[in-house]
Design a protein around this motif. Structure first.
Motif, mmCIF file in Angstrom:
data_model
loop_
_atom_site.group_PDB
_atom_site.id
_atom_site.type_symbol
_atom_site.label_atom_id
_atom_site.label_comp_id
_atom_site.label_asym_id
_atom_site.label_seq_id
_atom_site.Cartn_x
_atom_site.Cartn_y
_atom_site.Cartn_z
ATOM 1 N N ALA A 90 15.028 5.472 -21.057
ATOM 2 C CA ALA A 90 14.683 6.083 -19.034
ATOM 3 C C ALA A 90 12.801 5.543 -19.500
ATOM 4 N N ALA A 91 12.576 4.856 -18.896
ATOM 5 C CA ALA A 91 11.117 4.751 -17.651
ATOM 6 C C ALA A 91 10.651 5.384 -17.010
ATOM 7 N N VAL A 92 9.033 6.149 -17.444
ATOM 8 C CA VAL A 92 9.140 7.059 -16.341
ATOM 9 C C VAL A 92 7.590 5.924 -15.444
ATOM 10 N N HIS A 93 7.771 6.119 -14.620
ATOM 11 C CA HIS A 93 6.755 5.570 -13.985
ATOM 12 C C HIS A 93 6.031 6.054 -13.132
ATOM 13 N N ARG A 94 4.727 5.491 -13.039
ATOM 14 C CA ARG A 94 3.541 7.050 -11.926
ATOM 15 C C ARG A 94 2.643 5.561 -11.565
ATOM 16 N N TRP A 95 2.655 5.501 -9.689
ATOM 17 C CA TRP A 95 1.747 4.767 -9.121
ATOM 18 C C TRP A 95 0.555 5.903 -8.498
ATOM 19 N N ARG A 96 -0.581 5.293 -8.563
ATOM 20 C CA ARG A 96 -1.648 6.104 -7.494
ATOM 21 C C ARG A 96 -2.785 4.907 -7.776
ATOM 22 N N VAL A 97 -3.189 4.854 -6.266
ATOM 23 C CA VAL A 97 -4.840 4.122 -6.086
ATOM 24 C C VAL A 97 -5.500 4.523 -6.537
ATOM 25 N N LEU A 98 -6.386 3.920 -7.025
ATOM 26 C CA LEU A 98 -8.391 3.727 -7.687
ATOM 27 C C LEU A 98 -8.969 3.009 -6.789
ATOM 28 N N ARG A 131 1.196 -1.311 -0.023
ATOM 29 C CA ARG A 131 -0.364 0.292 0.113
ATOM 30 C C ARG A 131 1.026 1.114 0.144
ATOM 31 N N ALA A 132 2.087 1.068 0.970
ATOM 32 C CA ALA A 132 2.699 2.115 0.703
ATOM 33 C C ALA A 132 3.619 2.558 -1.055
ATOM 34 N N VAL A 133 3.244 2.097 -1.869
ATOM 35 C CA VAL A 133 3.937 2.206 -2.950
ATOM 36 C C VAL A 133 3.775 3.849 -3.720
ATOM 37 N N PRO A 134 2.222 3.644 -4.310
ATOM 38 C CA PRO A 134 2.382 4.951 -4.708
ATOM 39 C C PRO A 134 2.077 6.126 -3.217
#
Length: 346
Positions: A260-268, A235-238
């Motif tokens: 370069a890979a741009v990563h984005r994490w979000r809670v749905l 749960r802490a990742v985003p």
């Protein structure tokens, strides 16, 4: 997103499984001996029909199984090896001080989840493997079935393993996200793990990797306090890795390019299934280093994590569908199945 074809198969998986089970049985004693023998028999019957992965496939499992594999794959292998060497210290939690007393599995003291993942505590080769009393195995029925994912699908790529490294969140995340790399995370082993893939029927008979994957699911059985910590880690990742960049290289039309890979994490969504649950969106965009031109993406995949008692499941939707409502439905179905195998049951 079809996955790469495997390069080889393990020649004699049954011999390795029998050796692991024999070692587990020898570690049990007294009143638990009969129970351990019965458990070993059940696992032995089940694993006899399981296709065990070759070493290179096992290492590849921890890497992202989609279009950014070549960006972070090499360092991901290093991460999996490093994490494995650390968690072996404590098995189901950090290793306690060497004092006379019961083994870690029989101790009533909960695992210390505050020990950082990069702990350098040396492993003791003389520490006996703890026995595994009570409900440990994870039956096939505890995981999502094809009809719950979509029509015409099958279950394949099955693995069942005891004493497994806990990788609920992809190990490439702490490689590039400094906030997560320095976070104090659970460093013990899962008591048991079962993973499988719900996928299209293989295009090549006898080769499960020739069928396009739809959902990868992994279920970890942990001690209760560890299960709560493992979920909290996911749960802490985003929160700590909302956006970060990983550098690497990718081959396109025979040309190797620095990218370069741009990563984005979000809670749905969260708190909608089981004891604890969260649905995450993992979006990746790959750009050339020299021109910043987009090579691939943005590509999204849904990652659901749910805990039911001592079980934690990761439901990883890897096909092109990224429907949050469908993702929630899959996680709810996964939670319902976990109930039948959780300790205690729902």
């Amino acid at each position: 997103m079809p996955e790469p074809m495997p390069s080889s198969r393990a020649p004699e998986p049954e011999r390795e499984a029998e050796h692991a089970l024999a070692s587990s049985s020898e570690s049990s004693a007294g009143a638990g001996k009969g129970e351990a023998t019965e458990l070993a028999g059940r696992i032995g019957q089940e694993t006899a029909a399981v296709r065990w992965l070759a070493p290179e496939e096992i290492r590849a499992r921890g890497r992202r199984r989609n279009r950014i594999r070549s960006v972070v794959g090499t360092t991901a292998v290093v991460a999996v090896v490093a994490v494995g060497s650390v968690v072996a210290v404590g098995r189901y939690g950090p290793q306690p001080s060497p004092v006379a007393g019961p083994s870690a599995a029989n101790s009533s003291t909960p695992a210390n989840s505050s020990t950082p993942a990069n702990s350098s505590t040396p492993a003791s080769s003389s520490t006996p493997a703890p026995s595994l009393p009570g409900l440990v195995e994870i039956p096939p029925s505890a995981l999502l079935q094809p009809a719950e994912v979509g029509p015409g699908l099958v279950v394949d790529r099955v693995e069942v393993r005891p004493d497994e490294v806990v990788e609920v969140i992809d190990p490439t995340v702490p490689l590039s996200c400094s906030g997560y790399a320095t976070r104090a995370r659970y460093v013990g082993l899962a008591r048991m793990i079962r993973r499988h893939t719900v996928q299209q029927r293989p295009a090549v008979p006898g080769d499960p990797h020739s069928g396009a994957a739809v959902v990868h699911e992994e279920v970890f059985r942990l001690v209760p306090d560890a299960a709560r910590q493992v979920f909290a880690d996911a749960r802490a990742v985003p929160d700590v890795c909302a956006e970060y960049v990983s550098a690497g290289a990718i081959e396109i039309d025979g040309e190797r390019l620095a990218v370069a890979a741009v990563h984005r994490w979000r809670v749905l969504a969260e708190g909608f299934a089981g004891d604890e649950s969260v649905l995450l969106d993992w979006q990746t965009t790959i750009r050339r280093e020299d021109t910043s031109a987009v090579v691939d993406g943005p590509a999204s995949r849904l990652v659901g994590v749910v805990r039911v008692a001592d079980l934690v499941a990761r439901v990883d939707r890897v096909d092109e569908s990224a429907d949050p409502a469908q993702g929630q439905a899959l996680v709810r179905a996964a939670a319902a199945r976990l109930c039948t195998a959780a300790n205690p049951r729902c």
